[in-house]
Design an enzyme around this catalytic site. Structure first.
Site, PDB file in Angstrom:
ATOM      1  N   THR A 122     -34.755  -4.829  -2.406  1.00  0.00           N
ATOM      2  CA  THR A 122     -34.377  -5.787  -1.371  1.00  0.00           C
ATOM      3  C   THR A 122     -32.870  -6.009  -1.470  1.00  0.00           C
ATOM      4  O   THR A 122     -32.382  -6.537  -2.475  1.00  0.00           O
ATOM      5  CB  THR A 122     -35.123  -7.119  -1.595  1.00  0.00           C
ATOM      6  N   GLU A 156     -47.248  -8.626  -5.617  1.00  0.00           N
ATOM      7  CA  GLU A 156     -47.789  -8.468  -6.965  1.00  0.00           C
ATOM      8  C   GLU A 156     -49.208  -9.022  -6.963  1.00  0.00           C
ATOM      9  O   GLU A 156     -49.493 -10.020  -6.317  1.00  0.00           O
ATOM     10  CB  GLU A 156     -46.912  -9.208  -7.980  1.00  0.00           C
ATOM     11  N   LYS A 208     -36.482  -7.544   5.955  1.00  0.00           N
ATOM     12  CA  LYS A 208     -37.075  -7.949   4.672  1.00  0.00           C
ATOM     13  C   LYS A 208     -36.733  -9.413   4.349  1.00  0.00           C
ATOM     14  O   LYS A 208     -37.605 -10.204   3.966  1.00  0.00           O
ATOM     15  CB  LYS A 208     -36.567  -7.011   3.564  1.00  0.00           C
ATOM     16  N   HIS A 255     -50.989 -22.740   1.976  1.00  0.00           N
ATOM     17  CA  HIS A 255     -51.656 -23.414   0.864  1.00  0.00           C
ATOM     18  C   HIS A 255     -50.644 -24.309   0.161  1.00  0.00           C
ATOM     19  O   HIS A 255     -49.654 -23.817  -0.393  1.00  0.00           O
ATOM     20  CB  HIS A 255     -52.237 -22.400  -0.123  1.00  0.00           C
ATOM     21  N   CYS A 264     -39.394 -12.823  -5.838  1.00  0.00           N
ATOM     22  CA  CYS A 264     -38.791 -12.525  -4.530  1.00  0.00           C
ATOM     23  C   CYS A 264     -38.333 -13.748  -3.734  1.00  0.00           C
ATOM     24  O   CYS A 264     -37.153 -13.871  -3.424  1.00  0.00           O
ATOM     25  CB  CYS A 264     -39.769 -11.711  -3.701  1.00  0.00           C
TER      26      CYS A 264
HETATM   27  P1  NAD Z   1     -38.133  -4.886 -12.010  1.00  0.00           P
HETATM   28  O1  NAD Z   1     -37.101  -5.663 -12.718  1.00  0.00           O
HETATM   29  O2  NAD Z   1     -39.577  -5.023 -12.345  1.00  0.00           O
HETATM   30  O3  NAD Z   1     -37.802  -3.318 -12.154  1.00  0.00           O
HETATM   31  C1  NAD Z   1     -36.518  -2.759 -12.026  1.00  0.00           C
HETATM   32  C2  NAD Z   1     -36.440  -1.575 -12.977  1.00  0.00           C
HETATM   33  O4  NAD Z   1     -35.246  -0.834 -12.708  1.00  0.00           O
HETATM   34  C3  NAD Z   1     -36.360  -1.958 -14.462  1.00  0.00           C
HETATM   35  O5  NAD Z   1     -37.394  -1.303 -15.170  1.00  0.00           O
HETATM   36  C4  NAD Z   1     -34.973  -1.450 -14.904  1.00  0.00           C
HETATM   37  O6  NAD Z   1     -34.960  -0.995 -16.233  1.00  0.00           O
HETATM   38  C5  NAD Z   1     -34.757  -0.313 -13.916  1.00  0.00           C
HETATM   39  N1  NAD Z   1     -33.356   0.081 -13.710  1.00  0.00           N
HETATM   40  C6  NAD Z   1     -32.276  -0.699 -13.471  1.00  0.00           C
HETATM   41  N2  NAD Z   1     -31.177   0.075 -13.303  1.00  0.00           N
HETATM   42  C7  NAD Z   1     -31.571   1.354 -13.404  1.00  0.00           C
HETATM   43  C8  NAD Z   1     -30.902   2.613 -13.308  1.00  0.00           C
HETATM   44  N3  NAD Z   1     -29.593   2.707 -13.042  1.00  0.00           N
HETATM   45  N4  NAD Z   1     -31.624   3.737 -13.486  1.00  0.00           N
HETATM   46  C9  NAD Z   1     -32.936   3.674 -13.764  1.00  0.00           C
HETATM   47  N5  NAD Z   1     -33.634   2.510 -13.854  1.00  0.00           N
HETATM   48  C10 NAD Z   1     -32.949   1.375 -13.673  1.00  0.00           C
HETATM   49  O7  NAD Z   1     -37.899  -5.175 -10.452  1.00  0.00           O
HETATM   50  P2  NAD Z   1     -38.996  -5.166  -9.269  1.00  0.00           P
HETATM   51  O8  NAD Z   1     -39.780  -6.412  -9.278  1.00  0.00           O
HETATM   52  O9  NAD Z   1     -39.682  -3.845  -9.255  1.00  0.00           O
HETATM   53  O10 NAD Z   1     -38.022  -5.238  -8.008  1.00  0.00           O
HETATM   54  C11 NAD Z   1     -37.246  -4.148  -7.587  1.00  0.00           C
HETATM   55  C12 NAD Z   1     -36.712  -4.443  -6.197  1.00  0.00           C
HETATM   56  O11 NAD Z   1     -37.797  -4.515  -5.268  1.00  0.00           O
HETATM   57  C13 NAD Z   1     -35.963  -5.771  -6.076  1.00  0.00           C
HETATM   58  O12 NAD Z   1     -34.909  -5.618  -5.168  1.00  0.00           O
HETATM   59  C14 NAD Z   1     -37.009  -6.699  -5.506  1.00  0.00           C
HETATM   60  O13 NAD Z   1     -36.444  -7.758  -4.778  1.00  0.00           O
HETATM   61  C15 NAD Z   1     -37.769  -5.780  -4.592  1.00  0.00           C
HETATM   62  N6  NAD Z   1     -39.160  -6.182  -4.322  1.00  0.00           N
HETATM   63  C16 NAD Z   1     -39.936  -6.668  -5.333  1.00  0.00           C
HETATM   64  C17 NAD Z   1     -41.251  -7.020  -5.063  1.00  0.00           C
HETATM   65  C18 NAD Z   1     -42.142  -7.581  -6.156  1.00  0.00           C
HETATM   66  O14 NAD Z   1     -43.200  -8.110  -5.827  1.00  0.00           O
HETATM   67  N7  NAD Z   1     -41.768  -7.482  -7.427  1.00  0.00           N
HETATM   68  C19 NAD Z   1     -41.784  -6.869  -3.771  1.00  0.00           C
HETATM   69  C20 NAD Z   1     -40.975  -6.338  -2.785  1.00  0.00           C
HETATM   70  C21 NAD Z   1     -39.660  -6.001  -3.064  1.00  0.00           C
END
Ligand code: NAD
Length: 437
Positions: A122, A156, A208, A255, A264
């Site tokens: 995002t 999630e 988004k 809710h 997020c």
């Molecule tokens: P997260 O922190 O769980 O995972 C991010 C991963 O990226 C980590 O494992 C980290 O080690 C890795 N990383 C960072 N820099 C890196 C690099 N240069 N090379 C390789 N790996 C690298 O984050 P997330 O919850 O998966 O969120 C990721 C994105 O998706 C965010 O922008 C978030 O806003 C968006 N998003 C998250 C959700 C959710 O429910 N978690 C839903 C929709 C969108």
């Protein structure tokens, strides 16, 4: 089709695993060597229902693998997804894009043939163009690539189903060549007639944030209605149902509870506020949502204090710490405000969470219990903070025997006031009348 997924967190791992299930050859990359080693050994670093099976099946089929080395993953890939974190930047609330830009630098070095570089993280409006500029600066005209924005909407707790059957797929890109690649990436969904919305990159990035801000607004709105219900004698669940049955409003995200949290909504609403201000088009609505939601968590802690008649010297049993059920994610969970508040007010807090213990222990200093009933034993009352299914059918007799007093504060409204009064509890919930003595 060959896909590189940079970042193997909640989004990267689920997306990578599901795209390999679509039949693609996927390499998930993470700079966290421990995470990659664990995945290679069949471990799953996060709790997400069903994820272990999808990962195991596709690893076995030879379509999914894990790497720390980005070069091997990007070489020959048709699409390179950036799925790294974009947390709030310390101090100002803007999205911290340092991980995205670092990934862009690495991708620039690793690109070999034409690929579409896709921001799945995002990211604020304009980020895709910044990533493009980073890659261009590093490689000039030496390598052919297109950029696309493809925000992720999975939740999630139901991430696998959300990815397999999304309401829509949003893709922002400027060339037909990139559109073709993205159609191919999502081919099974495209064939299923999942709406696929092609827009400009800026629009896609904004969709988004607009979606998350709108959902956060719905939650915050119903929370305000809950407080009003408590003052004037209404029932917020009936209000939610009464308005939600109106097709123009819809019943989801109505809710009432302790305020939204998670990885997020808090950071994305804050980032949108910053983007809108910088653009000279401030969003008063989203600014109010952020402020009301922050205040809500403190109000909930005070509500608990009041129900206990003060918590100094008392033991509070807390059921659920994660920001919602079916995840171990503690990011911005209401418990992170509520528990320390109670402790500062003099309470001893004892808690049980089915999957969140490991993550919670990084942020909260309290006594973690092995199950709900152990947490209740000898406590002065119980607070339900997260609506895990296993809390929905507690044995009331046992609960009453274990607690010093039959006091339950249910911040997720999982029980009915009349039922709880009949079971002999003093029951305090959200946006409904208190029940019992
Ligand atoms: P997260 O922190 O769980 O995972 C991010 C991963 O990226 C980590 O494992 C980290 O080690 C890795 N990383 C960072 N820099 C890196 C690099 N240069 N090379 C390789 N790996 C690298 O984050 P997330 O919850 O998966 O969120 C990721 C994105 O998706 C965010 O922008 C978030 O806003 C968006 N998003 C998250 C959700 C959710 O429910 N978690 C839903 C929709 C969108």
């Amino acid at each position: 089709m060959r896909i590189a997924m940079i970042g193997t967190g909640y989004v990267g791992l689920v997306s990578g695993a599901c795209l390999s299930e679509f039949g693609h050859q996927v390499i998930c990359v993470d700079k966290d060597a421990g995470k990659v080693a664990s995945l290679r050994n069949g471990g799953i670093p996060i709790f997400e229902p069903g994820l272990d099976e999808v990962v195991a099946a596709n690893v076995k089929a030879g379509r999914l693998s894990f790497e720390t080395d980005i070069t091997a993953a990007v070489k020959g890939a048709n699409a390179v997804f950036i799925a790294v974190g974009t947390p709030s930047r310390r101090g100002d609330g803007h999205a911290d894009l340092s991980y995205v830009f670092a990934a862009a630098e690495e991708i620039a070095r690793a690109l070999t043939d034409y690929a579409v570089v896709v921001t799945k993280s995002t990211v604020p409006v304009g980020t895709s163009r910044k990533v493009e500029a980073i890659i261009r600066k590093a490689r000039g005209t030496d390598v052919e690539f297109d950029m696309a924005s493809n925000p992720e909407f999975l939740r999630e707790g139901s991430a696998i189903e959300d990815f397999r059957r999304p309401d829509r797929v949003v893709v922002g890109c400027d060339t037909e060549r990139a559109r073709e690649v993205m159609r191919e990436v999502y081919r099974p969904l495209y064939i299923n007639e999942t709406p696929m919305l092609f827009t400009s990159r800026e629009t896609s990035e904004l969709i988004k944030y607009a979606a998350n801000a709108f959902l956060a607004t719905k939650i915050t709105f119903i929370n305000e209605m809950a407080t009003l219900c408590e003052k004037v004698g209404g029932d917020v669940q009936d209000v939610a149902r009464g308005i939600g049955l109106d097709g123009r409003i819809g019943g989801k995200f109505l809710h009432a509870g302790p305020g939204f949290g998670g990885s997020c909504f808090p950071k994305d609403t804050l980032a949108l506020v910053k983007t809108a201000r910088d653009a000279g088009a401030p969003s008063q609505i989203v600014e109010a949502v952020v402020a009301v939601n922050d205040a809500r968590k403190v109000e909930m802690a005070k509500k608990i204090e009041t129900a206990f008649g003060g918590v100094k010297g008392k033991t509070v049993a807390v059921l659920g710490l994660t920001f919602k059920p079916n995840t171990d994610d503690m990011r911005d969970a209401p418990s992170l405000v509520i528990v320390p508040h109670l402790q500062e007010a003099g309470a001893t807090v004892r808690a049980y969470d089915p999957e969140g213990r490991k993550e919670a222990a990084k942020h909260l200093n309290l006594e973690f219990c092995e199950d709900a009933y152990t947490a209740l034993d000898g406590a002065d009352g119980v607070v339900i903070l997260t609506e895990w299914n296993e809390f929905r059918a507690l044995d009331f007799g046992k609960v009453k025997n274990l607690l010093k007093k039959p006091l339950m504060i249910d911040l997720r409204n999982i029980y009915r006031p009349a039922q709880m009064a009949q079971a002999g509890f003093h029951y305090v919930s959200v946006g409904r009348a208190e029940a019992g003595a």
